[in-house]
Enzyme design. Structure first.
Site, PDB file in Angstrom:
ATOM      1  CB  SER A 119       0.197  12.179 -16.013  1.00 40.52           C
ATOM      2  OG  SER A 119      -0.870  12.827 -16.663  1.00 40.52           O
ATOM      3  CE1 TYR A 137      -5.677  17.760  -2.700  1.00 40.69           C
ATOM      4  CE2 TYR A 137      -8.044  17.806  -3.080  1.00 40.69           C
ATOM      5  CZ  TYR A 137      -6.820  17.159  -3.184  1.00 40.69           C
ATOM      6  OH  TYR A 137      -6.755  15.929  -3.779  1.00 40.69           O
ATOM      7  CG  ASP A 176      -1.830   1.210   1.286  1.00 41.38           C
ATOM      8  OD1 ASP A 176      -1.704   2.098   0.425  1.00 41.38           O
ATOM      9  OD2 ASP A 176      -2.673   1.266   2.211  1.00 41.38           O
TER      10      ASP A 176
END
Length: 315
Positions: free
Chosen positions: A170, A192, A88
């Site tokens: 990306s 944010y 994870d």
């Protein structure tokens, strides 16, 4: 479509698939870790690498999903060498356990493909209280790479084969916050923006590869580090934006890459002889490409490196 037909210097185009760009390459004897190997591009990358004889360790958050993928690949290719390990990336504890278990296994490591990622998630903190996209997409891979580096160096020395570290970035890196990386506001919920935060994490993937390439070159180690854009692809990354998800899935077959095309560039950078000795570069459509000015900023890369060391308690 015409956007897929242009071929770059490598001889490949945006429509080339992962199988096509690795055609005729023998990866027997190589061992790779692919993060996020249980869905999307990770599945196809794993499938194609095993098809070329590479022993792949699928580093996945959901081991049941990973085992299902492994079974599917073995049905198609009974000779595939493939293992599943739990990882994870949003948890530094999980990253440390994975790296410790891997290093203790005695397995070599030729290729590290940092493929996993989350995209444009609502604001959320990781287990370590770090904004989720930065924690998962960048810091988890940064820590993982550092913890596996000695094993990679040992493998490169003993096998006399070039090691390769591949960061999946990306074109979204161009849409980061204005200053690039918000070092003092990583966890700031009030400012944010899910898209900008994604761009920040993908910019970090490129800067990480560039600074790592510099370190490896200085050490004279036969390991390269590069980053790439897989192309605009329909995967489950857009699940947090239902409207965009519907549009992508409806129109995607006409204008976006499919998964075999999307996995091509990382398979190319990981395996192709044309990439031998090339390090600190950004790739797109299985050819070198030009990243943003932020992504080429050596000072920003060094600052991010030092910041990431402190965030992962490696100082």
């Amino acid at each position: 479509m015409w956007i897929f037909s242009w071929k770059g210097p490598s001889g490949f185009s945006a429509s080339s698939t992962a199988e096509e760009v690795t055609q005729g390459i023998d990866g027997t004897g190589l061992t790779a870790i692919v993060t996020g190997a249980s869905s999307g591009l990770g599945v196809e990358t794993t499938r194609v690498l095993t098809l070329r004889g590479v022993h792949v360790i699928m580093a996945v958050r959901n081991t049941d999903a990973g085992k299902n993928v492994k079974e599917q690949i073995l049905k198609e290719n009974p000779n595939a060498k493939i293992d599943v390990m739990e990882l994870d990336l949003s948890s530094m504890g999980s990253v440390r356990k994975f790296a410790s278990d891997y290093n203790a296994s005695g397995l070599p490591l030729n290729l590290l493909i940092n493929n996993a990622g989350v995209m444009a998630t609502p604001f959320k903190l990781s287990q370590d209280n770090i904004e989720l996209q930065f924690a998962t997409n960048h810091l988890g891979h940064f820590l993982l790479t550092n913890l596996l580096l000695e094993t990679m160096k040992k493998t490169a020395r003993e096998s006399n084969k070039e090691g390769r570290i591949v960061n999946l970035s990306s074109e979204g890196h161009r849409y980061a916050y204005r200053e690039g990386i918000r070092f003092d506001k990583i966890n700031d919920e009030s400012g944010y923006n899910s898209i900008y935060a994604y761009g920040q994490s993908k910019l970090s993937n490129i800067l990480h590869a560039n600074e790592l390439a510099r370190h490896l070159k200085e050490e004279g180690v036969e390991i390269t580090a590069n980053s790439l854009h897989p192309g605009a692809i329909v995967t489950n990354l857009l699940r947090h934006h239902s409207f965009l998800n519907v549009i992508a899935n409806t129109l995607g077959k006409y204008v976006l890459k499919n998964v075999p095309q999307g996995a091509a560039t990382q398979c190319y950078v990981a395996l192709h002889p044309q990439v031998k000795g090339i390090s600190g570069e950004y790739f797109m459509d299985s050819n070198k490409a030009k990243a943003s000015s932020h992504a080429q900023d050596a000072e920003l890369a060094k600052k991010l490196w030092d910041f990431s060391l402190s965030m992962t308690n490696q100082n």
